[in-house]
Enzyme design. Structure first.
Site, PDB file in Angstrom:
ATOM      1  CG  ASP A  50      -1.977  -1.024   1.184  1.00  0.00           C
ATOM      2  OD1 ASP A  50      -2.003  -1.757   0.171  1.00  0.00           O
ATOM      3  OD2 ASP A  50      -2.768  -1.114   2.143  1.00  0.00           O
ATOM      4  CE  LYS A  51       6.081   4.821   3.276  1.00  0.00           C
ATOM      5  NZ  LYS A  51       6.621   5.513   2.135  1.00  0.00           N
ATOM      6  CD  GLU A  52       6.678  -1.280  -2.982  1.00  0.00           C
ATOM      7  OE1 GLU A  52       7.683  -1.431  -3.681  1.00  0.00           O
ATOM      8  OE2 GLU A  52       5.921  -2.221  -2.626  1.00  0.00           O
ATOM      9  CG  ASP A  54      -0.842   4.995  -0.032  1.00  0.00           C
ATOM     10  OD1 ASP A  54      -1.725   4.737  -0.880  1.00  0.00           O
ATOM     11  OD2 ASP A  54      -0.927   4.692   1.166  1.00  0.00           O
ATOM     12  CB  SER A  99     -36.367  -5.415 -15.867  1.00  0.00           C
ATOM     13  OG  SER A  99     -37.669  -5.547 -16.351  1.00  0.00           O
ATOM     14  CG  LEU A 100     -32.935  -9.964 -16.409  1.00  0.00           C
ATOM     15  CD1 LEU A 100     -31.901 -10.476 -15.427  1.00  0.00           C
ATOM     16  CD2 LEU A 100     -32.722 -10.590 -17.780  1.00  0.00           C
ATOM     17  CD  GLU A 131     -24.518 -13.648 -16.885  1.00  0.00           C
ATOM     18  OE1 GLU A 131     -24.598 -12.443 -16.679  1.00  0.00           O
ATOM     19  OE2 GLU A 131     -24.059 -14.136 -17.935  1.00  0.00           O
ATOM     20  CE  LYS A 133     -32.422 -10.375 -10.953  1.00  0.00           C
ATOM     21  NZ  LYS A 133     -32.171  -9.145 -10.271  1.00  0.00           N
ATOM     22  CG  ASP A 135     -29.850  -7.559  -4.379  1.00  0.00           C
ATOM     23  OD1 ASP A 135     -30.472  -6.822  -5.162  1.00  0.00           O
ATOM     24  OD2 ASP A 135     -30.263  -7.873  -3.257  1.00  0.00           O
ATOM     25  CE1 TYR A 243     -26.143  -6.648 -16.311  1.00  0.00           C
ATOM     26  CE2 TYR A 243     -25.232  -6.999 -14.112  1.00  0.00           C
ATOM     27  CZ  TYR A 243     -26.104  -6.338 -14.965  1.00  0.00           C
ATOM     28  OH  TYR A 243     -26.936  -5.369 -14.465  1.00  0.00           O
ATOM     29  CE  LYS A 330     -36.141 -11.357  -7.526  1.00  0.00           C
ATOM     30  NZ  LYS A 330     -35.689 -10.058  -7.143  1.00  0.00           N
ATOM     31  CB  CYS A 424     -23.993  -1.359  35.073  1.00  0.00           C
ATOM     32  SG  CYS A 424     -22.760  -1.079  33.784  1.00  0.00           S
ATOM     33  CB  CYS A 427     -19.724   0.223  36.822  1.00  0.00           C
ATOM     34  SG  CYS A 427     -21.387   0.872  36.620  1.00  0.00           S
ATOM     35  CB  CYS A 442     -25.408   1.910  33.547  1.00  0.00           C
ATOM     36  SG  CYS A 442     -24.131   2.329  34.754  1.00  0.00           S
ATOM     37  CB  CYS A 448     -20.135   3.363  33.979  1.00  0.00           C
ATOM     38  SG  CYS A 448     -20.469   1.898  33.023  1.00  0.00           S
TER      39      CYS A 448
HETATM   40  S1  IVH Z   1     -28.710  -8.989 -17.803  1.00  0.00           S
HETATM   41  C1  IVH Z   1     -31.642  -7.206 -20.838  1.00  0.00           C
HETATM   42  N1  IVH Z   1     -27.303 -10.148 -15.958  1.00  0.00           N
HETATM   43  O1  IVH Z   1     -31.082  -7.466 -12.785  1.00  0.00           O
HETATM   44  C2  IVH Z   1     -31.152  -7.866 -19.637  1.00  0.00           C
HETATM   45  N2  IVH Z   1     -28.826  -8.443 -15.304  1.00  0.00           N
HETATM   46  O2  IVH Z   1     -33.991  -7.644 -13.096  1.00  0.00           O
HETATM   47  C3  IVH Z   1     -30.029  -7.144 -19.073  1.00  0.00           C
HETATM   48  N3  IVH Z   1     -28.778  -7.960 -12.905  1.00  0.00           N
HETATM   49  O3  IVH Z   1     -31.586  -4.445 -14.495  1.00  0.00           O
HETATM   50  C4  IVH Z   1     -29.683  -7.571 -17.740  1.00  0.00           C
HETATM   51  N4  IVH Z   1     -27.244  -9.417 -12.381  1.00  0.00           N
HETATM   52  O4  IVH Z   1     -29.602  -4.620 -12.933  1.00  0.00           O
HETATM   53  C5  IVH Z   1     -28.239  -9.225 -16.227  1.00  0.00           C
HETATM   54  N5  IVH Z   1     -25.946 -11.231 -14.441  1.00  0.00           N
HETATM   55  C6  IVH Z   1     -26.874 -10.309 -14.704  1.00  0.00           C
HETATM   56  C7  IVH Z   1     -27.441  -9.512 -13.708  1.00  0.00           C
HETATM   57  C8  IVH Z   1     -28.418  -8.583 -14.038  1.00  0.00           C
HETATM   58  C9  IVH Z   1     -28.044  -8.471 -11.923  1.00  0.00           C
HETATM   59  C10 IVH Z   1     -29.799  -6.914 -12.698  1.00  0.00           C
HETATM   60  C11 IVH Z   1     -29.769  -5.790 -13.689  1.00  0.00           C
HETATM   61  C12 IVH Z   1     -31.125  -5.756 -14.318  1.00  0.00           C
HETATM   62  C13 IVH Z   1     -31.952  -6.496 -13.316  1.00  0.00           C
HETATM   63  C14 IVH Z   1     -33.107  -7.150 -14.000  1.00  0.00           C
END
Ligand code: IVH
Length: 687
Positions: A50-52, A54, A99-100, A131, A133, A135, A243, A330, A424, A427, A442, A448
């Protein structure tokens, strides 16, 4: 004549030579620092100390400060962020962020695979990529010529906030890419996460500062990314996994290939990615990660399955909401059953006794849980918890561990209900419980140990006097050797005294003394907060300080005078009066005054104060141009107004910037509450 000319030419040549040297040293340092950042934050395998690191960073900062002509907004020195606050500009995504579709059932994942197979009739080579998911909160980043151009949050999927300044501070995200086989322009999508370790540390700090705790790492990551102070973002230790790669004419045939390319270019791509061909493999993958995910350092809420082949993905297409070629599985909310070893009782800075369940260690959402707070006597009663019980621990929505129930079928016959202590635990003083309050306390405030050392730790904390170098252990040691028995003793410390303490070396001692000196200019409102007056947190301290203006006034205020201050109730007022009535506290304040601490509101703050907004309840919403939202909140307070978070009939006006939330706008309109803009507000307070 020629001689002089030659000298000038020579001098310019030397100068140019020096500039070349500086430029190449800057370039070399940037390359090295980028490499070491990658080794540390992406590969988890640092090759220097870390020092190097920094030292190199310091040298680069010096060179950049002296040679502004070589500035680069993507230099590794930019990772620390700046304190300048600013609003975010909304921008449209080049491709909508979908979204998924979700499921909690393995059966539905099997259905998904069958559906894909039948849709791709005739194409028997279906490969599925499994893969994590992640969070956290999703991000889209555009790179051009190997350099980060723009990072945007998901927003509503069509438009998001440009948070590039903040994303640049996340050290595992490359600013400049590795290699040279990347497309000229592309977009990556991924998830910004707050690792459990950073999350726990942040919440510990918030708990200490009496700020509301963050419910889970997802909220923490999303909130942090929208913070208007990049230096704060940098400090909070965010991480990111990627991803999804998008772009025109990408040279890859499959999703997996594109992930591997992203990995080569320096992005963090999970090692958990797996290409599978059968339903059996997918089921095994789920079973494996349902257990293993609990050991991960980051939060996951499931798995994602995607069709690997890009051509097949295109053929399958998307609905308006989500792609047909992917599904998220999920995991069920995480709970664990474990044995209660014993309940311990801990005394805090203000004397409050907290019961803590000490458990047989159990793995829960990535961390080993050994302890969980039982909060107070009433909670123990409600749970009806007995010695040696098996208890359910939950990180509900992945929150801080809490005990949610008892498995009474496993209860040993004759076991006794857990009893709250009467004295307590440190004490031995008999505890007291004030009417209407849940906590046992207390009352031995000045004798204390944890109450004394806790107050010392609080006093030196970042939001109080900010004395660097004194942490929990040092405070305990300084107390144990008799050097600091109360906060005023801190100002009698000298180098000679400090270095006799075992752990404190010369450097630390110098740092502490520098911190002590600097604390003398900490504003008065923080001095009030630092004193540990019962029931006086950060906000109340500010209110008291601004309303009374000097320590002398504050000390001499009566309960009636204090309760006439907006939002100061009887309990607070009584606590303040009792605190200053105590001769020991009077003596401490006298010594702090003699040491040179700020004992009055500064002239600057006084000048900024008025009662122009006295008695007004104001809701602030949206993004502003001239000042940050926090600065405006402060201005409202300084002018006697009150910040409230939601609109009601009692709201006097809404102070709105750009992009005010539509629901807020609607509510204000329906209740006929005036909405005023930035210029009007500044005029109102006379600026
Ligand atoms: S693919 C068109 N891969 O989950 C699809 N999403 O519920 C693009 N997320 O908005 C998303 N891990 O924020 C993908 N391995 C993963 C993910 C992932 C988390 C999130 C992402 C997305 C949400 C959908």
């Amino acid at each position: 004549m020629f001689g002089v000319w030659d000298k000038i030419v020579n001098f310019v040549k030397k100068l140019e030579y020096c500039m070349d040297i500086f430029e190449s040293e800057i370039k070399h340092l940037r390359d090295e620092l980028n490499k070491h950042n990658y080794n540390y934050y992406v590969l988890n395998a640092p090759t220097i100390s870390d020092k190097e690191f920094d030292d190199m960073m310091k040298r680069l900062e010096e060179l950049e400060a002296a040679h502004k002509e070589f500035a680069d907004p993507l230099s590794p020195t930019m990772r620390v962020g700046s304190d300048l606050t600013q609003g975010f500009v909304q921008v449209e995504h080049e491709r909508p962020m979908l979204s998924l579709s979700n499921t909690y059932s393995i059966g539905e994942v099997e259905d998904f695979i069958r559906r894909m197979k039948s849709a791709l009739q005739g194409d028997s080579n279906l490969e599925i990529v499994g893969e994590m998911k992640f969070d956290g909160t999703s991000i889209s980043i555009i790179y051009e010529h190997g350099r980060m151009m723009r990072a945007v949050t998901r927003g509503d999927g069509v438009r998001g906030d440009d948070v590039t300044v903040n994303v640049k501070t996340i050290r595992s995200i490359p600013l400049v890419l590795h290699g040279n086989d990347y497309p000229e322009r592309f977009e990556v999508r991924g998830e910004i996460l707050m690792p459990w370790k950073s999350f726990d540390a942040l919440n510990k700090e918030r708990e200490y500062n009496e700020e509301p705790l963050l419910a889970n790492p997802r909220n923490a990551a999303a909130g942090t990314l929208k913070t208007l102070n990049p230096a704060e973002v940098s400090r909070r230790g965010l991480d990111a996994y990627f991803y999804y790669l998008l772009g025109d004419n990408l040279p890859f045939k499959t999703h997996y290939e594109s992930l591997m390319a992203m990995k080569r270019w320096g992005f963090k791509v999970s090692d958990a990615v797996r290409v599978m061909a059968t339903v059996e493999e997918v089921k095994q993958f789920i079973d494996y990660w349902d257990v293993e995910r609990k050991k991960l350092e980051i939060a996951t809420d499931g798995l994602v399955f995607k069709v690997n082949d890009f051509q097949q993905q295109r053929f399958l297409g998307s609905t308006a909401k989500s792609p047909r070629w992917a599904i998220a599985y999920k995991f069920q909310a995480e709970q664990a059953l474990t044995k209660l070893k014993f309940v311990s009782f801990e005394t805090g800075r203000m004397g409050v006794i907290t019961p803590v369940a000490n458990l047989e260690p159990v793995l829960l959402s990535g961390t080993v849980v050994k302890r969980a707070s039982l909060h107070n006597e009433d909670i123990i009663r409600q749970l009806d918890i007995h010695d040696g019980d098996y208890v359910y621990v939950e990180k509900g929505g992945e929150i801080i561990p809490k005990i949610v129930g008892v498995d009474k079928s496993k209860r040993q016959e004759g076991s006794r209900p857990v009893e709250f202590v009467k004295n307590c635990p440190v004490c031995g003083t008999p505890l007291v419980r004030n009417e209407g309050e849940a906590a046992w306390i207390c009352p031995n405030r000045y004798g204390c140990r944890p109450q004394i050392t806790g107050k010392i730790e609080h006093f030196v904390g970042r939001k109080m006097m900010n004395i660097d170098g004194i942490g929990e252990e040092t405070a305990e040691q300084l107390y144990a050797v008799g050097l600091v028995k109360n906060v005023a003793d801190i100002y009698d410390l000298t180098d000679d005294k400090l270095t006799i303490v075992g752990r404190i070396g010369e450097l630390t001692s110098r740092r502490i003394l520098r911190g002590i000196e600097a604390s003398k200019s900490v504003p008065f409102e923080r001095v009030v907060y630092a004193l540990s007056i019962p029931n006086v947190g950060e906000t109340v301290a500010k209110k008291l300080a601004f309303a009374t203006a000097t320590m002398e006034n504050l000390m001499n205020s009566t309960v009636e005078e204090l309760t006439s201050i907006d939002e100061i109730g009887e309990i607070i007022a009584e606590n303040v009066v009792a605190f200053f009535k105590e001769p020991r506290n009077q003596e401490i304040v006298r010594r702090l005054n003699a040491a040179g601490l700020q004992m009055a509101v500064s002239e600057e703050a006084k000048a900024a104060m008025s009662d122009k907004l006295a008695g007004k309840s104001i809701v602030i919403s949206g993004v502003f141009e001239h000042h940050s939202r926090d600065e405006y909140k402060k201005m409202i307070e300084m002018n006697g107004g009150k910040n409230v978070s939601s609109i009601s009939k009692k709201t006097d006006f809404v102070f709105a910037g750009a992009n005010m939330g539509p629901s807020k706008l609607e509510k204000a309109k329906s209740l006929r509450i005036p909405i005023i803009g930035e210029d009007e507000f500044l005029k109102m307070i006379g600026q």
